[in-house]
Write an enzyme that holds these catalytic residues in place. Structure first.
Site, mmCIF file in Angstrom:
data_model
loop_
_atom_site.group_PDB
_atom_site.id
_atom_site.type_symbol
_atom_site.label_atom_id
_atom_site.label_comp_id
_atom_site.label_asym_id
_atom_site.label_seq_id
_atom_site.Cartn_x
_atom_site.Cartn_y
_atom_site.Cartn_z
ATOM 1 N N HIS A 140 -6.893 132.389 -93.369
ATOM 2 C CA HIS A 140 -6.111 132.004 -92.244
ATOM 3 C C HIS A 140 -4.679 131.924 -92.836
ATOM 4 C CE1 HIS A 140 -3.863 129.480 -89.117
ATOM 5 N NE2 HIS A 140 -4.216 128.283 -89.777
ATOM 6 N N CYS A 155 -5.784 125.217 -83.028
ATOM 7 C CA CYS A 155 -4.899 123.874 -83.292
ATOM 8 C C CYS A 155 -3.771 124.363 -84.095
ATOM 9 C CB CYS A 155 -5.562 122.804 -84.076
ATOM 10 S SG CYS A 155 -6.306 123.438 -85.849
#
Length: 408
Positions: free
Chosen positions: A363, A393
């Site tokens: 990520h 999110c």
């Protein structure tokens, strides 16, 4: 009204921060390679016709400072192409696509580069907390409260606003995951099984050549070529992951086996009006249908995908049942599981993150939005499906979602 379509996608391999394959790559040089790769897929396009190069970066400081988007356009010799840098942390390169879509629908441009980058290896202190002195001291009390909770126990989270207190806007993402897991009753076993699922699915996707179809090799400064992700681990088992110790709280649930690592990577999309694509004789990869953007307490930011996805679906006139594949960014299993369940998606089913996710692949904050787009469109094509929803999110307490229709 013109529609926004994706005509090219390029994403780098994802490196592990500080010790991985991309640790020697500057963010501007890495991004420039991906933007050029995307442009190379559309030889019909005159690059001087690009209306803007919009670059997402989660933490645009240090080597990622000085308006990195503009630096990239100049590096590529595109002096007449303006460039800007956008941050919405984990969803920065969904925001860039959203901005391109808005401009196209408003009739204020036909061709945009939507890109994203993060090179955590190059952060000054090797940490996402690289600029501590910039934090507003009004949040000191909230941060003290977060530390006390982490050290003393794992009580179910309650909103500090109810007591007239500021939430912790700078809360570590792992602490938000611990808060949400307890608030939503997520078990350590489910989190670990989800982490194993991510690794196993990514391992199979590599064997099937799935990721090879979406990765653009990167040439390092020394001439070495990197063409595979560092992250996915082969042969991960539940027993091995279940034995890992908590990372953020002594009696916590989040471990290295059920959350994403820190990473480096870049990706780029060419977003174009459907009218311009027709003029150039192009067959677009996908159409941008709708987006969603919502906010919530920073202390449970992992729940952001729920309302953002509902918003995007409502704008598209769709329900969850209309979506063929979902990509919900795996910052933490602790947030994917309750978000998916409350959206009516089976977190262990055959529609969600079916080729693994960030727990396995990684990520790189600013890159992730564009990377997931590449994986989602790749997955829709591989399975001959049509509608895909991407959501995540966002640090600071936000959620974002975008819905695509595959066209080729």
């Amino acid at each position: 009204m013109p529609e926004a379509v994706i005509v090219a996608v390029a994403r780098s391999p994802i490196g592990r921060a500080r010790k991985g394959s991309l640790k020697d790559m500057r963010p501007d040089d890495l991004t420039a390679q991906m933007v050029q790769a995307a442009l190379d897929q559309v030889p019909e396009l005159d690059p001087t016709q690009i209306d803007d190069l919009i670059l997402g970066c989660g933490l645009p400081g240090g080597e990622s400072g000085n308006n990195l988007g503009r630096i990239v356009s100049v590096l590529l010799g595109l002096d007449t192409v303006p460039g800007t840098t956008v941050t919405r942390y984990c969803s920065s390169s969904v925001q860039t696509t959203r901005m391109a879509m808005h401009a196209i629908r408003a009739g204020e441009g036909d061709v945009f580069v939507s890109a994203g980058v993060e090179t955590v290896s190059r952060f000054e202190k090797g940490s996402s907390d690289s600029l501590p002195d910039t934090q507003n001291p009004l949040f000191d009390e909230a941060q003290d409260r977060t530390r006390a909770t982490a050290e003393s126990g794992t009580d179910t989270w309650t909103d500090p606003r109810a007591d007239g207190l500021l939430p912790d806007a700078y809360i570590a993402m792992g602490q938000t995951a611990e808060n949400l897991a307890r608030l939503k009753g997520v078990t350590r076993e489910d989190m670990d099984r989800f982490g194993v699922r991510s690794q196993n699915l990514a391992e199979q996707a590599i064997k099937d050549g799935f990721f090879a179809r979406e990765i653009t090799p990167v040439t390092l400064p020394d001439g070495t070529v990197v063409s595979t992700d560092d992250g996915p681990r082969a042969g991960v088992t539940y027993d091995a992951v279940a034995g890992l110790k908590p990372v953020f709280r002594p009696d916590g649930l989040v471990t290295a086996g059920n959350c994403c690592p820190l990473n480096d990577g870049a990706a780029a999309l060419i977003v174009m009006s459907d009218t311009k694509a027709r003029d150039l004789g192009l067959t677009p990869l996908a159409r941008v249908i709708s987006t969603g953007l919502t906010g919530l307490s920073p202390e449970i930011m992992g729940y952001g995908p729920v309302e953002a996805s509902k918003q995007a679906l409502a704008r598209a006139g769709m329900t969850v049942d209309d979506v063929d594949l979902f990509e919900l960014n795996e910052a933490f299993a602790a947030q994917v599981i309750p978000s998916a369940r409350d959206l009516g998606i089976d977190p262990f089913g055959d529609k969600l993150n079916v080729h693994g996710g960030a727990i396995a692949v990684g990520h790189p904050f600013g890159m992730t939005g564009a990377r997931i787009t590449a994986t989602l469109l790749n997955g829709l094509k591989a399975k001959d499906k049509s509608i895909g929803l991407e959501t995540m999110c966002v640090g600071g307490g936000q959620g974002m979602a975008i819905i695509y229709e595959r066209l080729s």
